[in-house]
Design a protein around this motif. Structure first.
Motif, PDB file in Angstrom:
ATOM      1  N   TYR A  37       5.246   4.093   0.293  1.00 47.72           N
ATOM      2  CA  TYR A  37       4.432   2.898   0.464  1.00 47.72           C
ATOM      3  C   TYR A  37       4.876   2.184   1.729  1.00 47.72           C
ATOM      4  N   GLU A  38       3.927   1.946   2.624  1.00 49.05           N
ATOM      5  CA  GLU A  38       4.191   1.163   3.822  1.00 49.05           C
ATOM      6  C   GLU A  38       3.464  -0.160   3.664  1.00 49.05           C
ATOM      7  N   ALA A  39       4.021  -1.208   4.230  1.00 48.80           N
ATOM      8  CA  ALA A  39       3.441  -2.536   4.043  1.00 48.80           C
ATOM      9  C   ALA A  39       3.598  -3.384   5.285  1.00 48.80           C
ATOM     10  N   TYR A  40       2.720  -4.349   5.388  1.00 47.65           N
ATOM     11  CA  TYR A  40       2.858  -5.435   6.355  1.00 47.65           C
ATOM     12  C   TYR A  40       3.360  -6.592   5.487  1.00 47.65           C
ATOM     13  N   PRO A  41       4.685  -6.789   5.379  1.00 47.51           N
ATOM     14  CA  PRO A  41       5.244  -7.692   4.370  1.00 47.51           C
ATOM     15  C   PRO A  41       4.674  -9.105   4.339  1.00 47.51           C
ATOM     16  N   MET A  76       1.861 -10.381   5.499  1.00 44.98           N
ATOM     17  CA  MET A  76       0.455 -10.404   5.088  1.00 44.98           C
ATOM     18  C   MET A  76       0.290  -9.977   3.635  1.00 44.98           C
ATOM     19  N   ALA A  77       1.074  -8.997   3.198  1.00 44.85           N
ATOM     20  CA  ALA A  77       0.974  -8.517   1.816  1.00 44.85           C
ATOM     21  C   ALA A  77       1.324  -9.629   0.828  1.00 44.85           C
ATOM     22  N   VAL A  78       2.421 -10.321   1.091  1.00 42.57           N
ATOM     23  CA  VAL A  78       2.837 -11.408   0.198  1.00 42.57           C
ATOM     24  C   VAL A  78       1.796 -12.531   0.203  1.00 42.57           C
ATOM     25  N   ALA A  79       1.280 -12.878   1.368  1.00 43.41           N
ATOM     26  CA  ALA A  79       0.280 -13.949   1.455  1.00 43.41           C
ATOM     27  C   ALA A  79      -0.986 -13.571   0.686  1.00 43.41           C
ATOM     28  N   GLU A  80      -1.414 -12.333   0.795  1.00 37.80           N
ATOM     29  CA  GLU A  80      -2.635 -11.915   0.091  1.00 37.80           C
ATOM     30  C   GLU A  80      -2.404 -11.821  -1.413  1.00 37.80           C
ATOM     31  N   MET A  81      -1.236 -11.361  -1.833  1.00 39.21           N
ATOM     32  CA  MET A  81      -0.933 -11.336  -3.267  1.00 39.21           C
ATOM     33  C   MET A  81      -0.898 -12.757  -3.830  1.00 39.21           C
ATOM     34  N   TRP A 108       4.189  -8.310  -8.385  1.00 40.01           N
ATOM     35  CA  TRP A 108       5.274  -7.722  -7.601  1.00 40.01           C
ATOM     36  C   TRP A 108       4.861  -6.312  -7.194  1.00 40.01           C
ATOM     37  N   HIS A 109       5.110  -5.950  -5.956  1.00 36.74           N
ATOM     38  CA  HIS A 109       4.769  -4.613  -5.456  1.00 36.74           C
ATOM     39  C   HIS A 109       5.979  -4.048  -4.727  1.00 36.74           C
ATOM     40  N   ARG A 110       6.275  -2.778  -4.965  1.00 34.14           N
ATOM     41  CA  ARG A 110       7.380  -2.125  -4.263  1.00 34.14           C
ATOM     42  C   ARG A 110       6.865  -1.399  -3.028  1.00 34.14           C
ATOM     43  N   TYR A 111       7.774  -1.144  -2.093  1.00 32.09           N
ATOM     44  CA  TYR A 111       7.446  -0.305  -0.943  1.00 32.09           C
ATOM     45  C   TYR A 111       8.676   0.485  -0.540  1.00 32.09           C
ATOM     46  N   GLY A 112       8.442   1.493   0.295  1.00 33.76           N
ATOM     47  CA  GLY A 112       9.494   2.425   0.663  1.00 33.76           C
ATOM     48  C   GLY A 112       9.177   3.774   0.040  1.00 33.76           C
ATOM     49  N   ALA A 153      -6.865  -8.568 -11.344  1.00 34.81           N
ATOM     50  CA  ALA A 153      -5.821  -8.678 -10.320  1.00 34.81           C
ATOM     51  C   ALA A 153      -5.430  -7.311  -9.754  1.00 34.81           C
ATOM     52  N   ILE A 154      -5.261  -6.295 -10.581  1.00 36.97           N
ATOM     53  CA  ILE A 154      -4.870  -4.986 -10.049  1.00 36.97           C
ATOM     54  C   ILE A 154      -5.986  -4.430  -9.168  1.00 36.97           C
ATOM     55  N   ASP A 155      -7.228  -4.624  -9.553  1.00 33.54           N
ATOM     56  CA  ASP A 155      -8.345  -4.157  -8.723  1.00 33.54           C
ATOM     57  C   ASP A 155      -8.350  -4.875  -7.371  1.00 33.54           C
ATOM     58  N   GLU A 156      -8.094  -6.177  -7.366  1.00 36.71           N
ATOM     59  CA  GLU A 156      -8.067  -6.945  -6.119  1.00 36.71           C
ATOM     60  C   GLU A 156      -6.883  -6.552  -5.233  1.00 36.71           C
ATOM     61  N   VAL A 157      -5.726  -6.326  -5.830  1.00 37.71           N
ATOM     62  CA  VAL A 157      -4.560  -5.896  -5.052  1.00 37.71           C
ATOM     63  C   VAL A 157      -4.888  -4.582  -4.340  1.00 37.71           C
ATOM     64  N   LYS A 158      -5.469  -3.637  -5.053  1.00 36.47           N
ATOM     65  CA  LYS A 158      -5.801  -2.329  -4.462  1.00 36.47           C
ATOM     66  C   LYS A 158      -6.786  -2.476  -3.301  1.00 36.47           C
ATOM     67  N   LYS A 159      -7.704  -3.416  -3.400  1.00 32.58           N
ATOM     68  CA  LYS A 159      -8.728  -3.607  -2.360  1.00 32.58           C
ATOM     69  C   LYS A 159      -8.226  -4.399  -1.158  1.00 32.58           C
ATOM     70  N   ARG A 160      -7.377  -5.395  -1.390  1.00 28.38           N
ATOM     71  CA  ARG A 160      -7.133  -6.417  -0.370  1.00 28.38           C
ATOM     72  C   ARG A 160      -5.743  -6.451   0.249  1.00 28.38           C
ATOM     73  N   VAL A 161      -4.743  -5.964  -0.425  1.00 30.35           N
ATOM     74  CA  VAL A 161      -3.370  -6.150   0.041  1.00 30.35           C
ATOM     75  C   VAL A 161      -2.982  -5.043   1.027  1.00 30.35           C
ATOM     76  N   PRO A 162      -2.426  -5.413   2.195  1.00 27.33           N
ATOM     77  CA  PRO A 162      -2.053  -4.420   3.201  1.00 27.33           C
ATOM     78  C   PRO A 162      -0.778  -3.645   2.834  1.00 27.33           C
ATOM     79  N   VAL A 163      -0.947  -2.780   1.840  1.00 32.59           N
ATOM     80  CA  VAL A 163       0.072  -1.826   1.427  1.00 32.59           C
ATOM     81  C   VAL A 163      -0.622  -0.475   1.426  1.00 32.59           C
ATOM     82  N   TRP A 164      -0.034   0.493   2.130  1.00 38.36           N
ATOM     83  CA  TRP A 164      -0.667   1.803   2.280  1.00 38.36           C
ATOM     84  C   TRP A 164       0.175   2.853   1.586  1.00 38.36           C
TER      85      TRP A 164
END
Length: 145
Positions: free
Chosen positions: A50-54, A56-61, A80-84, A112-123
């Motif tokens: 998982y790669e993230a723009y930390p 922006m990801a936190v702000a969108e969550m 809460w979302h993990r990355y790495g 919320a899970i559907d919105e996280v998948k659509k909107r949060v910059p985590v790849w």
């Protein structure tokens, strides 16, 4: 913190999470705990990256959390979302909705899970026996090197 991006090797502390969303008026907690599975799209998965723009990801969550609190009659929400680089069986995302009644908590958690998948910059990059693939919703695209 009700919204966090967690870098591996740190994992979720479920007891802490429950404490953060529980109140004396809480009648139910609904959890979504995502995990790394060993198969996707017919391919054997070895691990996920998982790669993230930390920032922006936190702000969108946080925006999603606030929207859930406005949209649904819930008491609190945690995201809460993990990355790495995560191994099979590792936790990936935790969402908890607390409410006086279970129905509202289920609806809010699903939304919320559907919105996280659509909107949060985590790849999500999937490492398989056949190579690496970027996962976008239900689609997989080979990693170009």
């Amino acid at each position: 913190m009700l919204v966090r991006l967690v870098k591996k090797p740190e994992d979720f502390d479920l007891e802490e999470a429950v404490r953060l969303v529980s109140k004396s008026s809480t009648g139910g907690l609904v959890f979504f705990l995502g995990k790394v599975r060993d198969e996707n799209h017919g391919r054997r998965v070895l691990r996920l990256i998982y790669e993230a723009y930390p920032e922006m990801a936190v702000a969108e969550m946080e925006r999603i959390r606030r929207e859930a609190l406005e949209r649904f009659p819930i008491e609190e929400m945690l995201i809460w979302h993990r990355y790495g680089e995560l191994e099979i069986g590792d936790n990936t995302i935790l969402i908890i909705a607390s409410a006086g009644h279970r129905g509202e908590a289920f609806e809010a958690c699903r939304w919320a899970i559907d919105e996280v998948k659509k909107r949060v910059p985590v790849w999500k990059r999937e490492v398989t026996e056949e190579g690496e693939f970027w996962i976008e919703g239900d689609r997989a695209r080979p990693v170009q090197r």
